[in-house]
Design a protein around this motif. Structure first.
Motif, mmCIF file in Angstrom:
data_model
loop_
_atom_site.group_PDB
_atom_site.id
_atom_site.type_symbol
_atom_site.label_atom_id
_atom_site.label_comp_id
_atom_site.label_asym_id
_atom_site.label_seq_id
_atom_site.Cartn_x
_atom_site.Cartn_y
_atom_site.Cartn_z
ATOM 1 N N TYR A 199 48.569 43.166 36.660
ATOM 2 C CA TYR A 199 47.539 42.362 37.307
ATOM 3 C C TYR A 199 47.967 42.007 38.729
ATOM 4 C CZ TYR A 199 46.607 41.711 32.318
ATOM 5 O OH TYR A 199 46.392 41.919 30.990
ATOM 6 N N SER A 203 43.113 39.835 41.471
ATOM 7 C CA SER A 203 42.392 39.990 40.209
ATOM 8 C C SER A 203 42.557 38.752 39.334
ATOM 9 C CB SER A 203 42.874 41.243 39.466
ATOM 10 O OG SER A 203 44.179 41.077 38.945
ATOM 11 N N THR A 204 43.741 38.138 39.386
ATOM 12 C CA THR A 204 44.003 36.956 38.558
ATOM 13 C C THR A 204 43.172 35.762 39.013
ATOM 14 O OG1 THR A 204 46.254 37.714 38.084
ATOM 15 C CG2 THR A 204 45.795 35.371 37.760
ATOM 16 N N HIS A 207 39.485 36.398 38.222
ATOM 17 C CA HIS A 207 39.289 36.217 36.782
ATOM 18 C C HIS A 207 39.248 34.736 36.431
ATOM 19 C CE1 HIS A 207 40.757 35.763 32.584
ATOM 20 N NE2 HIS A 207 40.007 36.821 32.360
ATOM 21 N N VAL A 234 48.169 38.380 27.397
ATOM 22 C CA VAL A 234 47.112 38.345 28.412
ATOM 23 C C VAL A 234 46.953 36.945 29.006
ATOM 24 C CG1 VAL A 234 44.945 39.483 29.001
ATOM 25 C CG2 VAL A 234 45.918 39.837 26.752
ATOM 26 N N ASN A 235 48.110 36.328 29.323
ATOM 27 C CA ASN A 235 48.117 35.046 30.034
ATOM 28 C C ASN A 235 47.268 33.969 29.362
ATOM 29 O OD1 ASN A 235 49.755 36.255 32.002
ATOM 30 N ND2 ASN A 235 47.987 36.958 33.178
ATOM 31 N N GLY A 238 43.855 33.313 30.399
ATOM 32 C CA GLY A 238 43.662 32.691 31.707
ATOM 33 C C GLY A 238 43.612 31.178 31.697
ATOM 34 N N THR A 331 43.278 43.540 27.029
ATOM 35 C CA THR A 331 44.397 43.426 27.955
ATOM 36 C C THR A 331 44.024 44.041 29.291
ATOM 37 O OG1 THR A 331 45.932 43.602 26.085
ATOM 38 C CG2 THR A 331 46.836 43.963 28.284
ATOM 39 N N SER A 334 42.014 41.632 31.691
ATOM 40 C CA SER A 334 42.663 40.391 32.184
ATOM 41 C C SER A 334 42.492 39.090 31.395
ATOM 42 C CB SER A 334 42.229 40.122 33.634
ATOM 43 O OG SER A 334 42.517 41.201 34.475
ATOM 44 N N TRP A 396 38.672 42.810 37.993
ATOM 45 C CA TRP A 396 39.875 42.507 37.208
ATOM 46 C C TRP A 396 40.002 43.453 36.006
ATOM 47 C CZ3 TRP A 396 36.069 38.669 37.996
ATOM 48 C CH2 TRP A 396 35.232 38.406 36.912
ATOM 49 N N SER A 398 41.545 47.113 34.758
ATOM 50 C CA SER A 398 42.620 48.036 35.124
ATOM 51 C C SER A 398 42.068 49.421 35.457
ATOM 52 C CB SER A 398 43.616 48.144 33.962
ATOM 53 O OG SER A 398 44.638 49.064 34.256
#
Length: 550
Positions: A199, A203-204, A207, A234-235, A238, A331, A334, A396, A398
């Motif tokens: 990422y 993009s982060t 997102h 996947v964080n 978010g 994934t 994001s 966001w 891939s």
């Protein structure tokens, strides 16, 4: 003619800077692996993240280097989210539920220079160290009094809190290019080796903006957010970034994800919003039912990672007045792609009609576009009936995999998700299967997810999985696997009769097998490939049933 706007890069560190400046006193509460409850403020988070950024530099971590983490949801893990990414390094969150062979592959493939780990993962660290081709630096995420003694001489360990104490918080986040890599997450790798998704800062942040919107996860400074979905996957959808952006209170559960622990944390911290997979929520709902209680503060939950059974939606909303936001992502996205937030004209529908809509994965958040196509790539209509392969695109999403850029992840600019879906006239998408899970009987597709959703409506069904198994006449036929609720004497004839009038006759499973549980993968999803292998001969010629297609 160019616009006359300021050009400021979209950077992960800017989320923390915003939280410190505008929400300094907001709380971050963590249940620690040490067993106690830790509290501090966003201002403290920001100071300690700057200290850790200095510590990483002192360890020789340079821009672009990968910083691995094997950790539960907690304040130290969140500090690393910003210390690593904000300083120009790449945060690599590692899923500890993966097999040790996959973990070793991931650490080697990512070339992590240092791996931070929670105390409970020391056995994994020692197993990894024995397989490494070069020495790695390991940091135990604890204070000096809890430092473990490793039995493996290859494990050179430092103490997290010692690193924090050894450095000052005088650190200026560098003005990185917003397209610089910020974090790395590997797919669960159910087939072949896991693939890395890299990422960017841009993009982060994009997102984070989209996922926080009212028609997405609907987060604000009035919320207390409990991310049950793990920060190593996947964080955490978010949510740690979102909390900083909107100023919400954060509550981290640590390793205790059982129903009792979650319920107590939700009530004591007055959580208003949470997010997780259906298997976790089943435990929470069961515990609340045993107590005969409801939730005093929680008002909505995001359910994703696997289809949410309608029975779970009904239980949350009708018994507990907790709104369910059914979501879908990957994934590679994001991960948020769609959220099932009802439109205005749907609010006045009957409860059954609303529940039918909420069984869908929902509509795209701004920034994501999607379509369904047939086997030849022709786009199919959004009529709620046509079923095809789901493709998506967006800022966001891939475009290729880490260190495998020769293998294109895109088809004419679209990412092929591997999901089979339908989309209705209002733009609500519904996953009918993974392409590898779809049941093809007599040349026609059968949705295993639709069958599972009907089965889960039965009062005595705890959980259900439908798989396609080989059939001598029809190629494949659906087989229903069921876990009964405690004390249930549910029989095969009862559940098969329950399907009458709810699905097309030829979709009805030919047989039912009662089991004690299902094999789960690293992200909590049922491993249907293992079940198909186990039951692939169930409809052998000697036991084959007559299908309604006859």
């Amino acid at each position: 003619m160019k616009g006359l706007m300021m050009e400021q890069p979209l950077l992960v560190a800017s989320l923390l800077m915003h939280a410190e400046r505008h929400h300094a006193d907001q709380e971050v509460v963590s249940r620690r692996v040490e067993g106690d409850l830790h509290r501090y403020r966003f201002a403290d988070l920001a100071k300690r993240a700057r200290r850790m950024a200095n510590a990483l530099e002192g360890l020789g971590i340079r821009p672009g280097d990968r910083v691995g983490t094997l950790a539960w949801n907690g304040y130290r893990h969140m500090e690393l989210y910003f210390a690593a990414s904000g300083s120009g390094a790449v945060l690599h969150t590692i899923n500890p539920r993966l097999h040790i062979d996959q973990l070793a592959y991931i650490v080697e493939h990512a070339d992590d220079q240092v791996v931070f780990f929670d105390l409970g993962f020391l056995p994994i660290i020692e197993a990894l160290a024995a397989r490494m081709t070069k020495p790695r630096l390991f940091v135990a995420m604890c204070d000096p009094s809890h430092m473990p003694a490793s039995v493996d001489s290859k494990v050179s360990m430092l103490c997290y809190e010692d690193l924090i104490e050894a450095h000052v918080d005088d650190y200026v986040w560098p003005p990185l290019d917003e397209n610089t890599a910020s974090s790395l997450c590997y797919t669960s790798g159910t087939t072949g080796n896991p693939k890395g998704v890299l990422y960017s800062h841009r993009s982060t942040v994009l997102h984070t903006y989209a996922a926080a919107l009212p028609d997405a996860l609907n987060c604000s400074a009035r919320d207390t957010i409990l991310p049950v979905v793990p920060m190593f996957h996947v964080n955490a959808w978010g949510l740690p970034y979102i909390a900083c952006m909107v100023g919400a209170k954060l509550v981290f559960p640590g390793p205790a994800l059982d129903g009792k622990s979650l319920y107590e944390l939700i009530e004591s911290e007055q959580v208003t919003m949470s997010a997780g997979v259906p298997t976790v929520w089943q435990g929470l709902l069961s515990h609340a039912a045993e107590l005969g209680r409801t939730f005093s503060s929680m008002r909505r939950t995001v359910i994703g990672g696997a289809p949410c059974p309608t029975a779970m939606t009904v239980q949350f909303q009708d018994r507990h007045q907790v709104e369910v936001l059914h979501a879908w992502g990957m994934t590679e996205l994001s991960p948020v792609g769609t959220v099932c937030s009802l439109k205005h004209h749907q609010l006045s529908m009957s409860a059954d009609a609303r529940h039918a809509i909420q069984a869908k994965q929902g509509r795209v958040v701004f920034g994501i576009d999607m379509k369904i196509v047939d086997a030849e790539g022709a786009e199919l209509p959004w009529d709620g009936a046509a079923v095809g392969n789901l493709l998506v695109r967006g800022p966001w999403v891939s475009r290729s995999y880490y260190r495998d850029e020769t293998t294109a992840a895109l088809e004419d600019g679209w990412f092929a998700t591997g999901d089979v879906a339908r989309i209705d006239r209002d733009g609500f998408m519904q996953i009918t299967d993974r392409s590898k899970d779809v049941i093809k009987s007599g040349g026609e597709w059968i949705s295993s997810i639709d069958i599972e959703n009907v089965a889960c409506l039965h009062a005595e069904v705890a959980s259900a999985v439908c798989i396609g198994t080989q059939h001598p006449k029809w190629d494949e036929r659906p087989l229903l696997l069921i876990v009964r609720k405690p004390g249930s004497s549910l029989a095969k004839e009862d559940i098969l009769a329950f399907f009458d009038g709810k699905l097309a006759k030829w979709w009805k499973p030919d047989d039912v097998v009662f089991v004690d549980g299902f094999p789960l993968g690293a992200t909590g999803k049922v491993l249907k490939n293992q079940l198909r292998e186990q039951f692939h001969c169930h409809y052998a010629p000697s036991t084959a049933h007559t299908s309604p297609q006859d």
